[in-house]
Motif scaffolding. Structure first.
Motif, mmCIF file in Angstrom:
data_model
loop_
_atom_site.group_PDB
_atom_site.id
_atom_site.type_symbol
_atom_site.label_atom_id
_atom_site.label_comp_id
_atom_site.label_asym_id
_atom_site.label_seq_id
_atom_site.Cartn_x
_atom_site.Cartn_y
_atom_site.Cartn_z
ATOM 1 N N THR A 1 -7.965 -2.955 7.631
ATOM 2 C CA THR A 1 -8.081 -2.847 6.207
ATOM 3 C C THR A 1 -8.817 -4.171 5.786
ATOM 4 O O THR A 1 -9.636 -3.824 4.812
ATOM 5 C CB THR A 1 -6.766 -2.864 5.783
ATOM 6 O OG1 THR A 1 -5.891 -1.715 6.179
ATOM 7 C CG2 THR A 1 -6.513 -2.722 4.296
ATOM 8 N N HIS B 1 -6.102 0.896 2.713
ATOM 9 C CA HIS B 1 -4.906 1.167 3.643
ATOM 10 C C HIS B 1 -4.667 2.744 3.707
ATOM 11 O O HIS B 1 -3.956 3.163 4.247
ATOM 12 C CB HIS B 1 -3.783 0.443 3.110
ATOM 13 C CG HIS B 1 -3.314 -0.864 3.647
ATOM 14 N ND1 HIS B 1 -3.393 -1.060 4.861
ATOM 15 C CD2 HIS B 1 -3.123 -2.105 2.967
ATOM 16 C CE1 HIS B 1 -2.996 -2.269 5.161
ATOM 17 N NE2 HIS B 1 -3.159 -2.905 4.023
ATOM 18 N N HIS C 1 -8.506 -3.864 -1.105
ATOM 19 C CA HIS C 1 -7.661 -3.848 0.215
ATOM 20 C C HIS C 1 -6.292 -2.910 0.228
ATOM 21 O O HIS C 1 -6.190 -1.865 1.217
ATOM 22 C CB HIS C 1 -6.586 -5.339 0.185
ATOM 23 C CG HIS C 1 -6.081 -5.519 1.586
ATOM 24 N ND1 HIS C 1 -6.431 -6.045 2.462
ATOM 25 C CD2 HIS C 1 -4.676 -5.020 1.773
ATOM 26 C CE1 HIS C 1 -5.564 -6.185 3.485
ATOM 27 N NE2 HIS C 1 -4.469 -5.361 2.984
ATOM 28 N N GLU D 1 0.826 -1.325 0.063
ATOM 29 C CA GLU D 1 -0.135 -0.095 0.075
ATOM 30 C C GLU D 1 0.862 1.233 0.006
ATOM 31 O O GLU D 1 0.604 2.150 0.716
ATOM 32 C CB GLU D 1 -1.104 0.015 1.342
ATOM 33 C CG GLU D 1 -0.181 -0.130 2.566
ATOM 34 C CD GLU D 1 0.182 -1.426 3.116
ATOM 35 O OE1 GLU D 1 0.135 -2.208 2.355
ATOM 36 O OE2 GLU D 1 0.279 -1.538 4.357
HETATM 37 ZN ZN LIG Z 1 -2.633 -5.042 3.835
#
Ligand SMILES: [Zn+2]
Length: 654
Positions: free
Chosen positions: A346, A324, A320, A296
């Motif tokens: 998350t 973040h 996902h 991320e």
């Molecule tokens: Zn993650």
């Protein structure tokens, strides 16, 4: 290298399998995985000037720390480093000549690297800010750096390099305070071979000329694990005012199709959780050796090409990484023991975003699959690492809790949402992100905040003691809200009906199944199937040739565990095709654990592992030894007996 890793792993096993020593002096706010004395000196801003040398496979140049002295008595600055070659360190004060400082690299710790101790002059006086300039270059085995020759890229013409700083690998490419508790802004100048593009977790400009010199600025403070750089022959495609994707030309169109919903996903997240505070949000599709599903890195998530299934069936991973931007990047874990605040939150947000874009059934299918992986992890993770906020002072933050920090954390937040109602819980979450934005917090701060802002506002719904059970006790509380999916229950029933002969393969409605249902069906296959049945199933469902990485993963785990040799040659191709740790590591482990194929696992690894990232190689190498795969059966877990496989080597970041 391998020997060192095995020794390292043996030490960790000892840690994991035995009772821990006395922890009465344990300080949950202390970062046990950083040498930096960040309570005495603090980096506020970092300037980098680095040259990317593909031939030598090093980064060289300088880092300038804009530092603040917090403790007027302190005279030594300690930074984290791993394998760095430090040439010179200078103190720069406004209006005076730079002063060369004495420095001394400390002894190497196999996980944490070396403390870099820098002595300040005797007459050094505390002041608002001073500059510390370090001339250095990276070492030959920098754990954050992946150098790919042209033949390991999609285009095959140009080299590629990228960093992976999480958990504690930033110290292998920059000398710094490598702790998630320290946040800093940065500027960087990156010099590359002509024609290649450099990208960072910063203000990338899709229209920048490919000059070989790139300047970046990151005005929002980030922790070191989010410092990122990639250099390659990549191009850009936009799909919204604030979003787009970078990839090699050969995969750019496929990537743009697969992740085209990114702007809609961003809009949905803003609607629920509040403003996106980072400017642009772009994706970078990396070559197959990227060790994780995604990373991320702020403004520019790094993504595995294994999500490019062609049907957008694996894009929960994009949800996902985008999520973040709130959980993790905006509100970070203060230490690696608090990683559940980052990954668990998350994972919860990810499912919510999937629900907005693809409907409740799809989101529930993914929730159930996560719950299934949590049950597996509970059978293998030692009880003292099953708490969401465990005592975590030794070992390796990359190993973590075998994914429990994701799945158990997600389950807790889903449970709270079910108890308090979605509307109340969404308002609470948006307030939480706003209250702690751009801060790193520990589990105890989280506990105090939720106690004040949710529990006490709705008395009698859930108690602080119940939350503490999730945070500090192993296993899962008995009243946890368990996710259900009608589609997956059906797939589970079909697995049993087919294996018992009630149904023939032709009757399986697999073409109607989602990829998630197919994965669940494969996971539900009973142990007593014979080779002919497995071959028949493989032929009918096209499992060995599936281009969906998650279906292939589920299938080849079965192939390795059951020694289904007719599919071994396709299993070998699969292990060479992907480099993502989650996809390949469990297959190697099952080959070793089946008792017959340890040599085969080693031979495949020897053949294909040049294409794996150092993090992936380090994860698999210990698992190639049988004695490393059986530490778990003695600890009690509510699910241990229901699984045919127990081990303690698996660890993944999805
Ligand atoms: Zn993650």
């Amino acid at each position: 290298m391998q020997k060192v890793l095995l020794l390292l792993f043996a030490a960790w096993l000892l840690f994991a399998c035995q009772q821990k020593e006395d922890k009465s002096d344990y300080d949950p706010a202390h970062d046990y995985f950083s040498f930096a004395n960040s309570r005495q000196f603090l980096t506020r801003h970092l300037e980098l000037d680095l040259t990317v040398d593909f031939e030598q496979q090093v980064l060289s140049g300088h880092a300038i720390h804009h530092m603040q002295q917090l403790d007027p008595e302190a005279t030594t600055i300690v930074l984290d480093s791993r394998g760095l070659q430090i040439h010179e360190i200078q103190l720069e004060l406004p209006g005076t000549e730079a002063i060369n400082l004495k420095f001394e690299p400390g002894a190497n710790d196999p996980v944490r690297g070396e403390p870099l101790k820098i002595s300040l002059p005797e007459n050094f006086a505390a002041m608002d800010e001073f500059l510390l300039k370090i001339n250095y270059q990276t070492g030959p085995d920098a754990s954050a750096l992946m150098w790919l020759p042209p033949e390991h890229t999609a285009g095959g013409q140009h080299p590629f390099m990228f960093t992976q700083s999480q958990s504690i690998h930033a110290r292998s490419w920059v000398p710094l305070q490598d702790s998630p508790s320290v946040r800093f802004t940065f500027d960087a100048t990156i010099h590359t071979p002509p024609g290649l593009l450099a990208l960072m977790s910063a203000d990338n400009d899709p229209l920048t000329p490919r000059s070989g010199e790139y300047r970046f600025s990151m005005p929002q403070a980030i922790p070191s694990y989010l410092l990122a750089l990639a250099v390659g022959n990549v191009f850009f495609e936009s799909f919204g005012p604030e979003t787009g994707v970078y990839a090699e030309a050969e995969v750019l169109q496929a990537a743009a199709y697969e992740v085209a919903d990114t702007q809609a996903r961003l809009d949905a997240a803003v609607e629920i959780y509040g403003p996106y505070l980072w400017g642009r949000y772009d994706l970078l599709i990396l070559p197959p050796s990227f060790p994780y599903g995604g990373m991320e890195n702020p403004r520019l998530s790094f993504i595995t090409p294994s999500v490019l299934a062609g049907d957008r069936s694996l894009v929960s991973l994009i949800a996902h990484e985008l999520a973040h931007s709130w959980s993790g990047n905006l509100v970070s874990n203060a230490t690696w023991r608090d990683i559940w605040l980052n990954e668990g939150t998350t994972s919860y947000l990810e499912a919510r975003l999937m629900e907005v874009l693809y409907g409740q059934e799809r989101a529930d299918e993914e929730r159930v699959l996560t719950y299934q992986s949590m049950r597996e992890a509970l059978a293998t993770v030692p009880p003292d690492m099953q708490a969401l906020a465990p005592v975590f002072t030794e070992g390796d933050p990359d190993i973590g809790q075998d994914g429990l920090e994701y799945s158990k954390g997600q389950l807790l937040l889903q449970h709270l949402e079910a108890l308090f109602g979605r509307e109340v819980f969404d308002t609470y979450m948006a307030g939480y992100f706003s209250y702690f934005e751009f801060q790193a917090i520990g589990s105890e701060q989280w506990l105090d905040y939720i106690d004040r802002n949710l529990l006490q506002k709705h008395p009698g719904t859930f108690s602080r003691a119940q939350l503490e059970e999730w945070l500090y006790q192993p296993g899962i509380p008995a009243d946890a809200t368990v996710p259900v999916s009608g589609n997956l229950e059906q797939a589970d029933a079909m697995a049993r009906s087919w294996s018992s002969g009630e149904l023939v393969v032709a009757d399986l409605p697999h073409t109607d199944w989602s990829p998630q249902a197919t994965v669940y069906f494969i996971n539900a296959l009973p142990t007593e199937l014979n080779e002919a049945q497995l071959s028949e199933l493989d032929a009918a469902l096209g499992l060995s040739s599936s281009s969906n990485a998650e279906i292939a993963r589920a299938w080849f785990i079965q192939v390795a565990e059951r020694q289904h040799q007719p599919a071994f040659s396709q299993m070998k191709s699969y292990l060479g095709r992907y480099g993502r740790t989650r996809l390949v590591q469990p297959v190697y482990e099952r080959l070793v654990a089946n008792g017959e194929d340890q040599e085969l696992a080693q031979a495949i690894f020897d053949k294909v592992s040049a294409g794996y990232h150092p993090i992936t190689r380090a994860a698999i190498e210990p698992a190639l030894t049988l004695s490393n795969i059986a530490c778990a059966s003695s600890w009690s877990s509510p699910f241990a007996t229901s699984l045919s496989y127990t081990g303690c080597t698996r660890r993944v970041r999805p």
